[in-house]
Design a protein around this motif. Sequence first.
Motif, PDB file in Angstrom:
ATOM      1  N   PRO A  28      43.578  44.718  46.840  1.00 43.81           N
ATOM      2  CA  PRO A  28      42.814  44.782  45.846  1.00 43.81           C
ATOM      3  C   PRO A  28      41.644  44.456  46.273  1.00 43.81           C
ATOM      4  CG  PRO A  28      44.201  42.621  45.774  1.00 43.81           C
ATOM      5  CD  PRO A  28      44.836  43.500  46.683  1.00 43.81           C
ATOM      6  N   GLU A  29      40.586  45.234  45.706  1.00 41.17           N
ATOM      7  CA  GLU A  29      39.180  44.895  46.002  1.00 41.17           C
ATOM      8  C   GLU A  29      38.373  44.466  44.746  1.00 41.17           C
ATOM      9  OE1 GLU A  29      38.171  48.641  47.996  1.00 41.17           O
ATOM     10  OE2 GLU A  29      39.152  48.082  49.875  1.00 41.17           O
ATOM     11  N   GLY A  30      38.909  44.668  43.703  1.00 40.89           N
ATOM     12  CA  GLY A  30      38.181  44.360  42.421  1.00 40.89           C
ATOM     13  C   GLY A  30      37.404  45.584  42.176  1.00 40.89           C
ATOM     14  N   THR A  31      37.539  46.476  42.782  1.00 40.60           N
ATOM     15  CA  THR A  31      36.958  48.105  42.384  1.00 40.60           C
ATOM     16  C   THR A  31      37.745  48.863  41.537  1.00 40.60           C
ATOM     17  OG1 THR A  31      37.893  49.223  44.200  1.00 40.60           O
ATOM     18  CG2 THR A  31      35.841  47.963  44.788  1.00 40.60           C
ATOM     19  N   ARG A  32      36.935  50.006  40.785  1.00 50.02           N
ATOM     20  CA  ARG A  32      37.847  50.682  39.893  1.00 50.02           C
ATOM     21  C   ARG A  32      39.167  51.521  40.551  1.00 50.02           C
ATOM     22  NH1 ARG A  32      37.123  52.956  34.847  1.00 50.02           N
ATOM     23  NH2 ARG A  32      34.894  52.393  34.688  1.00 50.02           N
ATOM     24  N   GLU A  33      38.856  51.708  41.624  1.00 48.40           N
ATOM     25  CA  GLU A  33      39.777  52.433  42.607  1.00 48.40           C
ATOM     26  C   GLU A  33      41.139  51.614  42.980  1.00 48.40           C
ATOM     27  OE1 GLU A  33      36.543  52.562  43.364  1.00 48.40           O
ATOM     28  OE2 GLU A  33      36.354  54.654  42.294  1.00 48.40           O
ATOM     29  N   HIS A  34      40.444  50.406  43.333  1.00 47.71           N
ATOM     30  CA  HIS A  34      41.491  49.289  43.857  1.00 47.71           C
ATOM     31  C   HIS A  34      41.400  47.921  43.109  1.00 47.71           C
ATOM     32  CE1 HIS A  34      42.499  51.969  47.409  1.00 47.71           C
ATOM     33  NE2 HIS A  34      40.969  51.825  47.559  1.00 47.71           N
ATOM     34  N   PRO A  35      41.625  47.797  41.891  1.00 52.91           N
ATOM     35  CA  PRO A  35      41.634  46.623  40.939  1.00 52.91           C
ATOM     36  C   PRO A  35      42.739  45.810  41.432  1.00 52.91           C
ATOM     37  CG  PRO A  35      43.054  48.276  39.778  1.00 52.91           C
ATOM     38  CD  PRO A  35      42.193  49.056  41.212  1.00 52.91           C
ATOM     39  N   TYR A  54      34.260  42.381  38.318  1.00 55.01           N
ATOM     40  CA  TYR A  54      35.275  42.978  39.065  1.00 55.01           C
ATOM     41  C   TYR A  54      36.121  43.869  38.091  1.00 55.01           C
ATOM     42  CZ  TYR A  54      33.748  39.824  42.881  1.00 55.01           C
ATOM     43  OH  TYR A  54      32.943  39.075  44.013  1.00 55.01           O
ATOM     44  N   PHE A  55      37.014  44.687  38.634  1.00 58.23           N
ATOM     45  CA  PHE A  55      37.731  45.480  37.782  1.00 58.23           C
ATOM     46  C   PHE A  55      38.859  44.777  38.161  1.00 58.23           C
ATOM     47  CE2 PHE A  55      34.578  48.724  37.904  1.00 58.23           C
ATOM     48  CZ  PHE A  55      34.657  49.559  36.782  1.00 58.23           C
ATOM     49  N   ALA A  64      43.384  53.931  36.023  1.00 57.87           N
ATOM     50  CA  ALA A  64      42.583  54.817  35.087  1.00 57.87           C
ATOM     51  C   ALA A  64      42.248  53.806  33.951  1.00 57.87           C
ATOM     52  CB  ALA A  64      43.473  56.129  34.614  1.00 57.87           C
ATOM     53  N   ASP A  65      43.076  52.668  33.508  1.00 63.30           N
ATOM     54  CA  ASP A  65      43.008  51.844  32.436  1.00 63.30           C
ATOM     55  C   ASP A  65      42.305  50.446  32.998  1.00 63.30           C
ATOM     56  OD1 ASP A  65      45.355  50.957  33.667  1.00 63.30           O
ATOM     57  OD2 ASP A  65      46.319  50.558  31.743  1.00 63.30           O
ATOM     58  N   ALA A  66      41.929  50.496  34.179  1.00 64.70           N
ATOM     59  CA  ALA A  66      41.630  49.024  34.575  1.00 64.70           C
ATOM     60  C   ALA A  66      40.181  48.807  33.843  1.00 64.70           C
ATOM     61  CB  ALA A  66      41.228  49.062  36.190  1.00 64.70           C
ATOM     62  N   PHE A  67      39.649  47.553  33.820  1.00 66.03           N
ATOM     63  CA  PHE A  67      38.671  47.010  33.032  1.00 66.03           C
ATOM     64  C   PHE A  67      37.662  45.915  33.710  1.00 66.03           C
ATOM     65  CE2 PHE A  67      42.195  44.675  31.593  1.00 66.03           C
ATOM     66  CZ  PHE A  67      41.755  43.660  31.404  1.00 66.03           C
ATOM     67  N   GLN A  68      36.792  45.908  33.299  1.00 69.13           N
ATOM     68  CA  GLN A  68      35.616  44.684  34.109  1.00 69.13           C
ATOM     69  C   GLN A  68      35.953  43.535  33.232  1.00 69.13           C
ATOM     70  OE1 GLN A  68      31.864  47.080  33.995  1.00 69.13           O
ATOM     71  NE2 GLN A  68      31.970  46.929  36.292  1.00 69.13           N
ATOM     72  N   GLU A  76      39.050  26.726  40.008  1.00 71.19           N
ATOM     73  CA  GLU A  76      40.167  27.605  39.963  1.00 71.19           C
ATOM     74  C   GLU A  76      39.813  29.037  39.504  1.00 71.19           C
ATOM     75  OE1 GLU A  76      43.650  26.592  37.781  1.00 71.19           O
ATOM     76  OE2 GLU A  76      42.573  25.814  36.117  1.00 71.19           O
ATOM     77  N   PRO A  77      40.445  29.824  40.105  1.00 66.66           N
ATOM     78  CA  PRO A  77      40.039  31.341  39.703  1.00 66.66           C
ATOM     79  C   PRO A  77      40.334  31.610  38.196  1.00 66.66           C
ATOM     80  CG  PRO A  77      41.374  31.299  41.885  1.00 66.66           C
ATOM     81  CD  PRO A  77      41.316  29.934  41.326  1.00 66.66           C
ATOM     82  N   LYS A  78      39.302  31.914  37.541  1.00 68.60           N
ATOM     83  CA  LYS A  78      39.387  32.342  36.174  1.00 68.60           C
ATOM     84  C   LYS A  78      38.863  33.906  35.864  1.00 68.60           C
ATOM     85  CE  LYS A  78      38.350  27.494  34.295  1.00 68.60           C
ATOM     86  NZ  LYS A  78      37.199  26.839  33.874  1.00 68.60           N
ATOM     87  N   THR A  79      39.774  34.534  34.944  1.00 69.13           N
ATOM     88  CA  THR A  79      39.313  35.846  34.536  1.00 69.13           C
ATOM     89  C   THR A  79      38.882  35.666  33.054  1.00 69.13           C
ATOM     90  OG1 THR A  79      41.419  36.613  35.750  1.00 69.13           O
ATOM     91  CG2 THR A  79      40.346  37.989  33.960  1.00 69.13           C
ATOM     92  N   CYS A  80      37.497  36.041  33.132  1.00 72.12           N
ATOM     93  CA  CYS A  80      36.776  35.750  31.643  1.00 72.12           C
ATOM     94  C   CYS A  80      36.477  37.235  31.118  1.00 72.12           C
ATOM     95  CB  CYS A  80      35.424  35.007  32.074  1.00 72.12           C
ATOM     96  SG  CYS A  80      36.066  33.484  32.825  1.00 72.12           S
TER      97      CYS A  80
END
Length: 226
Positions: A28-35, A54-55, A64-68, A76-80
């Motif tokens: 995973p890279e956090g890009t649309r292609e590799h979320p 990141y995606f 295709a349904d990845a989002f930012q 600690e890592p948080k997804t916001c």
Amino acid sequence: MSDTPNYQLVQTLLESLQTELRWFICPPEGTREHPATTCMELWLAQPNVTNGIYFIDPNHGSPADAFQVYCDFTAEPKTCLSPLQSQVPVKPWLKESGAGLAFSWLSKFKDGFEFEYPSVDVVQMRFLRLHSRLSSQTIRYLCAPGSRQSGKKREIKFLSDTRNQSYLSTLRDCEPSGDWGSGSQESVFEFESEDLELLPLRDIAVFGNRDITQDFGFTVGPACFS
């Protein structure tokens, strides 16, 4: 030993192997292609990653349904998830309410709105919660410039994402202040819960009536999952 297969253990092992294989073939890279699945997974794959947009794709499906989202790696890592509109305008909201004392939801007034988080759909939200253990969000209460908070308190409700539960708290009324340096102009409400269905917040209701004429507003922070 038993002749009966432990299907739950087999499924867990297969899922673990699938994750490791996916990381090896396409990390995973956090890009649309590799979320990444979440910001936590992105951090595990890339420990030196920095805060930013990141995606992610919590349901492991097609990208295709990845989002930012905003990934916060400060502690600690948080997804916001950021609201569509983060600023509730500073104005005399309760002047539009009825004559009787009651809770008035700001979304029902002119210029009011519910808090929307358009980057994520219902399915992805469900999977994001499955990958998380804690949710948090911060809302700031603001008085108008030239005003400060008084000693008079007023009840306030914050509507949860379930829309049938709410947090109850108090705020201090705003009052005119000739001295710009005296008194606080804002308060911070911090929410944290292991019940992941409660956040993100959707609306605010303040107790009062049209006799309350002071200006106030809110800044809605992102809802974060870790």
